[in-house]
Enzyme design. Sequence first.
Site, PDB file in Angstrom:
ATOM      1  N   SER A 198      73.165 -16.945  31.058  1.00 46.36           N
ATOM      2  CA  SER A 198      72.059 -17.342  30.184  1.00 46.36           C
ATOM      3  C   SER A 198      70.724 -16.905  30.773  1.00 46.36           C
ATOM      4  CB  SER A 198      72.062 -18.849  29.989  1.00 46.36           C
ATOM      5  OG  SER A 198      71.591 -19.485  31.158  1.00 46.36           O
ATOM      6  N   ARG A 199      69.759 -16.720  29.880  1.00 43.85           N
ATOM      7  CA  ARG A 199      68.463 -16.249  30.331  1.00 43.85           C
ATOM      8  C   ARG A 199      67.755 -17.269  31.217  1.00 43.85           C
ATOM      9  NH1 ARG A 199      63.632 -13.768  26.565  1.00 43.85           N
ATOM     10  NH2 ARG A 199      65.410 -12.848  25.506  1.00 43.85           N
TER      11      ARG A 199
ATOM     12  N   GLU B  52      72.321  -9.678  33.941  1.00 42.07           N
ATOM     13  CA  GLU B  52      72.565  -9.309  32.559  1.00 42.07           C
ATOM     14  C   GLU B  52      72.354 -10.575  31.762  1.00 42.07           C
ATOM     15  OE1 GLU B  52      75.793  -8.643  29.567  1.00 42.07           O
ATOM     16  OE2 GLU B  52      76.463  -7.663  31.402  1.00 42.07           O
TER      17      GLU B  52
ATOM     18  N   CYS C 129      78.327  -9.829  25.012  1.00 39.54           N
ATOM     19  CA  CYS C 129      76.941  -9.473  25.367  1.00 39.54           C
ATOM     20  C   CYS C 129      76.409  -8.455  24.368  1.00 39.54           C
ATOM     21  CB  CYS C 129      76.864  -8.839  26.741  1.00 39.54           C
ATOM     22  SG  CYS C 129      77.944  -9.563  27.951  1.00 39.54           S
TER      23      CYS C 129
ATOM     24  N   LYS D 246      80.382 -17.531  42.808  1.00 42.00           N
ATOM     25  CA  LYS D 246      80.091 -18.854  42.243  1.00 42.00           C
ATOM     26  C   LYS D 246      80.816 -18.858  40.904  1.00 42.00           C
ATOM     27  CE  LYS D 246      77.583 -20.930  39.656  1.00 42.00           C
ATOM     28  NZ  LYS D 246      78.096 -21.550  38.409  1.00 42.00           N
TER      29      LYS D 246
END
Lengths: 533, 533
Positions: B244-245, B265, B302, B186
């Site tokens: 993103s979280r 991650e 990151c 994706k």
Amino acid sequence: MSTTAQSEPVLIAGQWRPASLDTANTNVFQATDPSNMELLSPVFPVSSWQDCDEALNAAAAAYAELRQLPRERIAAFLEAFADRIDAAKDRLVAAANRETGLPASPRLADVELPRTTNQLRLAAAACRSGDWAAATIDSKAGIRSCYQSLGPICVFGPNNFPFAFGSLSGGDFAAAIAAGNPVIGKANSSHPETTKIFAEEAFAALQATDLPTATVQLIYRLNHADGERLVADPRVGATGYTGSRGAGLALKAAADRAGKPIYLELSSVNPVAILPGAMVERGDAIIKDFVGSALMGTGQFCTSPGIILMTKGEDADKFVEAVSAAYQAATPGTLLSPAVTKSLGAGIQTLRDAGAELVCGGGDPVEGRCARSNTLLKTTGGKFLSDPETFQTEAFGNASMVVVADDIDQLTQVIDSLEGNLTGCIYSANDGSDDAVYPQVAFALEPKVGRILNDKMPTGVAVSPAMNHGGPYPSTGHPGFTAVGIPAALPRFAKLTCFDAVRPARLPELLQDKNPTGSTWRFIDGQWSQADV
Amino acid sequence: MSTTAQSEPVLIAGQWRPASLDTANTNVFQATDPSNMELLSPVFPVSSWQDCDEALNAAAAAYAELRQLPRERIAAFLEAFADRIDAAKDRLVAAANRETGLPASPRLADVELPRTTNQLRLAAAACRSGDWAAATIDSKAGIRSCYQSLGPICVFGPNNFPFAFGSLSGGDFAAAIAAGNPVIGKANSSHPETTKIFAEEAFAALQATDLPTATVQLIYRLNHADGERLVADPRVGATGYTGSRGAGLALKAAADRAGKPIYLELSSVNPVAILPGAMVERGDAIIKDFVGSALMGTGQFCTSPGIILMTKGEDADKFVEAVSAAYQAATPGTLLSPAVTKSLGAGIQTLRDAGAELVCGGGDPVEGRCARSNTLLKTTGGKFLSDPETFQTEAFGNASMVVVADDIDQLTQVIDSLEGNLTGCIYSANDGSDDAVYPQVAFALEPKVGRILNDKMPTGVAVSPAMNHGGPYPSTGHPGFTAVGIPAALPRFAKLTCFDAVRPARLPELLQDKNPTGSTWRFIDGQWSQADV
């Protein structure tokens, strides 16, 4: 907070003390002797969150101490505990026999107890060697990594192995401790007294080896909400759970939401495919092998062969007939508890409602004890494929189902329709007559199971570094981990930690230039080695 | 189903074909050039579930083929793909520069692209050697096990490394393919054209090496519900997600419910503790080191050091003053996208609202491009501890916060209050003046991070077998796995399979008596060995 002196004490923070009872619900319970269905006299508490909270605080403090101890100290505890279990054998066997109905001998005394102490001693050796930590050293880049302990581990043991998978004695316990973590054990409600004896012996071994006494703690029972809160608590490192799918998935959902690892061993129907040539060649031996495996422990093994796959014909008819005769001739074994008795009845009913044909038994209750008639069901491959989800219902206990497929292609389709399982067996002829079809069946079976077997039943789970007692969901929660096999079971309860340019003296012993034991296996600059850097 | 010839084609089932558009929502999108905030001309489709369904079927079929191919074939594809990436370097660099604003040179052309092809070639070598599969042989018990491929892997790449972590080129892709799985990528919506070029080159490499063409597939974008459905689909083996979280946790919840592994991650503030002696000894060098690391890639790594921990005093004041001067003197870098620009502003505002003091910058937008002023915030240990959750808000980009603690004890408490992070650094004096306090700080930091560093900043993530680019939740979804490091990253996309009494000729090549390469590392009867059994 309400306490009572009437129920058995819990072991929290190094103290045997009265539980803080769950006042909102039924707050005490007794186990049942399944051999006569009578309640056993000891009364055990259902703890409130207060007990969990205190246990978590004590476990966090014990963990901080354990992190600073040499591995040798933890190994010594595991060995001292194993020795104490050997010494307490008679009490343990008597309690477990009372609480589970499993035969005192050979099962409990001569098979499961030695397996349990062997696991603890292997875990001690794994702890001492440090091989399990997969120390990896890139000497050029100055980067070194290994698995390290994770934090307090909650262990929920199953009903069917009160010793070898017990919350405070079994494989998860041994792996969690050997990896350097304290354990909070939640006893299985079917054998609280057995678990209590293990806690007593562990506590004594902790004192004798001078480990933090909160390294091992015991709670007997919790309401569901508190169980879910426990596995998701920030103070927890991870959870090991073996038991029913429903309770396991509820705990998994709670742990997942909190980002806490949880290792589950849930249900499995353990398909056994018997190819036509094998039946021609040695049908009688296979039938004997199957009946022995399926009725062993009254079918209450995680790896009990629940579904047999065959192709139609005389040999399949002969198999069904002979197994039926053997099932009818065998006295039904005692089941572990009233709950297992109930769920076995429900499982059989679900399969019958779906259209499985009853060959013998039917799960009729046996008077005066927890037991049901040995049950054999039969269905066709076509029927199975019309509703594979329902036909995979686990009937945990002494019930089996033969699926008779039209041909090998349909048998393969049945395998394709299966969920994840712990094991899958294929029996094939020794004369090569099944060799043309074996690859097709094995190709379908491999992705569905954690362990694939040839010409043997799945009920033996050897404690070997090469064992996988795991499998794809929903037999477990993750296809990459095993619950049996030392040291393979340890990294579940660890975190990977990398030391990047960390000064030599500050590295953990396992990552220093000098091999800490002289024989620990480490992956150094692309080579596995027992040498110094 | 609605299709359009106006948007770019997707790569599904070995065909570049028009997407089946998501008709219920906005169904096309364009990327933005962050250097001038103008929409780029190519129009990309938002796929409907129909595209996912077809990709999943094709991936399942490709997986069945891949399972039967020698490892060498997969390794050859990875190498052919790497060669094609080298040849397409100019197009890739131009596209990624347009779509992300990352400098063409040295960053994209000379650092990230070589890292990417190096990863693919290391993955090819890992695939060929089979070391990663941890073949384990118990010759006496007749039990052998190893990791095996798992099934179609979905990869969701991040915005910040269009090559090295790209959905169809980065570490997750390389690991998934090398472990024997097909990949459904994706694309990250910020660089769809870059991802398309990788898909084109991968597709050509698949054809050149005669691998199933559905081994690599590309979808550009999905609505959230379809993304969640995708990672939970029964045909999927596992998912790798970097981003993103919020979006990651939504995917995790969906995958968890279905029992599908997902490796995430997510965010990380990467604490850097600078002990007092280090500042006395070499404050200027540390300041320079920090500024370089924090502004590198406009802070969009990151592992960018977001929080600096110091104890109060002149040296902390000097640090803040000097970093502030350097931040003000440096031209703010271009951010990756309008979305990053927006979230950076929101992150800074959240920290200020919580009471962090603005030292310089403040995140003022820069006219005409995606950029904000370099921002330095400051707070006290006491304030941080009053609301640690809010003060850990990640301000992804060129913003940093110094936390000035009263003393080492309070600094340690701040560390204790942190969530899981990818990295944690400690700078200490070389003259031994910090040695008394180092152990306390490191003891607190170790359980919080995946990688602990001494005297260096965390932004370099070497591709080493000893690397851990991972860490406790919520920096990732599981503390035992790394996303960088070959072969360490491969077992995420594998299942453990045990062969119990399986006849020798039927064993996978890696588990047969003869070492398949003559040099594959296997754990045979308790010894790591490259020999035959």
